[in-house]
Design an enzyme around this catalytic site. Structure first.
Site, PDB file in Angstrom:
ATOM      1  N   ASP A  29       0.856  -1.187   0.000  1.00 22.72           N
ATOM      2  CA  ASP A  29       0.000   0.000   0.000  1.00 22.72           C
ATOM      3  C   ASP A  29       0.892   1.237   0.000  1.00 22.72           C
ATOM      4  OD1 ASP A  29      -3.210   0.576   0.951  1.00 22.72           O
ATOM      5  OD2 ASP A  29      -1.774   2.233   1.104  1.00 22.72           O
ATOM      6  N   ILE A  30       0.507   2.222  -0.795  1.00 21.49           N
ATOM      7  CA  ILE A  30       1.336   3.425  -0.951  1.00 21.49           C
ATOM      8  C   ILE A  30       1.312   4.297   0.308  1.00 21.49           C
ATOM      9  CG2 ILE A  30      -0.362   5.026  -1.970  1.00 21.49           C
ATOM     10  CD1 ILE A  30       1.738   5.562  -4.190  1.00 21.49           C
ATOM     11  N   ASN A  86     -12.997  -3.048   2.343  1.00 17.54           N
ATOM     12  CA  ASN A  86     -13.971  -1.964   2.388  1.00 17.54           C
ATOM     13  C   ASN A  86     -14.861  -2.079   1.157  1.00 17.54           C
ATOM     14  OD1 ASN A  86     -12.788  -0.845   4.720  1.00 17.54           O
ATOM     15  ND2 ASN A  86     -11.265   0.229   3.480  1.00 17.54           N
ATOM     16  N   VAL A  95     -10.918   3.115  -3.702  1.00 18.89           N
ATOM     17  CA  VAL A  95     -10.530   2.624  -5.043  1.00 18.89           C
ATOM     18  C   VAL A  95     -11.549   1.566  -5.488  1.00 18.89           C
ATOM     19  CG1 VAL A  95      -8.760   1.445  -6.399  1.00 18.89           C
ATOM     20  CG2 VAL A  95      -8.082   3.072  -4.616  1.00 18.89           C
ATOM     21  N   HIS A  99     -10.309  -5.061  -3.378  1.00 19.79           N
ATOM     22  CA  HIS A  99      -8.990  -5.286  -2.780  1.00 19.79           C
ATOM     23  C   HIS A  99      -9.125  -5.649  -1.317  1.00 19.79           C
ATOM     24  CE1 HIS A  99      -9.963  -0.993  -2.558  1.00 19.79           C
ATOM     25  NE2 HIS A  99      -9.313  -0.962  -1.406  1.00 19.79           N
ATOM     26  N   MET A 100      -8.176  -6.433  -0.876  1.00 20.26           N
ATOM     27  CA  MET A 100      -8.111  -6.898   0.496  1.00 20.26           C
ATOM     28  C   MET A 100      -6.874  -6.254   1.113  1.00 20.26           C
ATOM     29  SD  MET A 100      -8.059 -10.962   1.140  1.00 20.26           S
ATOM     30  CE  MET A 100      -9.691 -11.391   0.611  1.00 20.26           C
TER      31      MET A 100
HETATM   32  P1  AMP Z   1      -9.796   1.638   0.199  1.00 13.27           P
HETATM   33  O1  AMP Z   1     -10.073   2.832   1.062  1.00 13.27           O
HETATM   34  O2  AMP Z   1     -10.157   0.340   0.868  1.00 13.27           O
HETATM   35  O3  AMP Z   1     -10.363   1.776  -1.198  1.00 13.27           O
HETATM   36  O4  AMP Z   1      -8.219   1.576   0.078  1.00 13.27           O
HETATM   37  C1  AMP Z   1      -7.507   2.000  -1.037  1.00 13.27           C
HETATM   38  C2  AMP Z   1      -6.040   1.847  -0.689  1.00 13.27           C
HETATM   39  O5  AMP Z   1      -5.290   1.942  -1.876  1.00 13.27           O
HETATM   40  C3  AMP Z   1      -5.500   2.925   0.272  1.00 13.27           C
HETATM   41  O6  AMP Z   1      -4.969   2.307   1.439  1.00 13.27           O
HETATM   42  C4  AMP Z   1      -4.431   3.627  -0.565  1.00 13.27           C
HETATM   43  O7  AMP Z   1      -3.311   4.027   0.205  1.00 13.27           O
HETATM   44  C5  AMP Z   1      -4.076   2.568  -1.585  1.00 13.27           C
HETATM   45  N1  AMP Z   1      -3.541   3.063  -2.840  1.00 13.27           N
HETATM   46  C6  AMP Z   1      -4.055   4.029  -3.629  1.00 13.27           C
HETATM   47  N2  AMP Z   1      -3.294   4.212  -4.728  1.00 13.27           N
HETATM   48  C7  AMP Z   1      -2.271   3.329  -4.632  1.00 13.27           C
HETATM   49  C8  AMP Z   1      -1.145   3.029  -5.455  1.00 13.27           C
HETATM   50  N3  AMP Z   1      -0.913   3.668  -6.607  1.00 13.27           N
HETATM   51  N4  AMP Z   1      -0.282   2.068  -5.040  1.00 13.27           N
HETATM   52  C9  AMP Z   1      -0.505   1.411  -3.873  1.00 13.27           C
HETATM   53  N5  AMP Z   1      -1.554   1.645  -3.067  1.00 13.27           N
HETATM   54  C10 AMP Z   1      -2.426   2.592  -3.431  1.00 13.27           C
END
Ligand code: AMP
Ligand code: ZN
Length: 113
Positions: A29-30, A86, A95, A99-100
């Protein structure tokens, strides 16, 4: 292709890939909230948990299995970890590609939100 995670799958956006096979990709995760914070995603675009069909259930089992393997590899299998999915706006999904989150390495709060 506007989906950010589909672009990661396609290699168009860089990511720190930790595992991949034909169906699944795992990457860091970024914005990590703990020393281990990984994302496990299906390579195929599924918008959210609510879009899963019966045929996707083996895929979900596979993703949980990969998460457990990664937890062992990260050294947090014994100390414990959390898997979070989520779903939708009120579920905190930012996003729109399923995703998990695999989170561990510190004592997480007892609150789920
Ligand atoms: P959610 O709130 O469950 O949709 O989580 C989305 C997650 O994606 C967050 O924890 C972000 O930090 C992560 N995220 C967004 N863009 C990227 C990226 N380019 N690379 C890695 N993680 C990302
Ligand atoms: Zn996508």
């Amino acid at each position: 292709m506007s989906c950010i995670f589909c672009q990661i799958v396609a290699g168009k956006i860089p990511s720190e890939i930790l595992y991949q096979d034909e169906e699944v990709l795992a990457f860091s995760d970024i914005h990590p909230i703990a020393s281990t914070h990984l994302l496990i995603i299906p390579k195929r675009h599924i918008p959210s948990l609510t879009h899963l069909s019966e045929e996707d259930l083996p895929l979900m089992g596979h993703m949980v299995n990969i998460a457990n393997q990664l937890a062992r590899r990260e050294g947090i299998a014994e100390s414990g970890y959390r898997l979070v999915i989520n779903c939708g706006k009120q579920g905190g999904q930012l996003v729109p590609h399923l995703h998990m989150h695999l989170i561990g390495g510190r004592r997480l709060t007892d609150e789920l939100g």
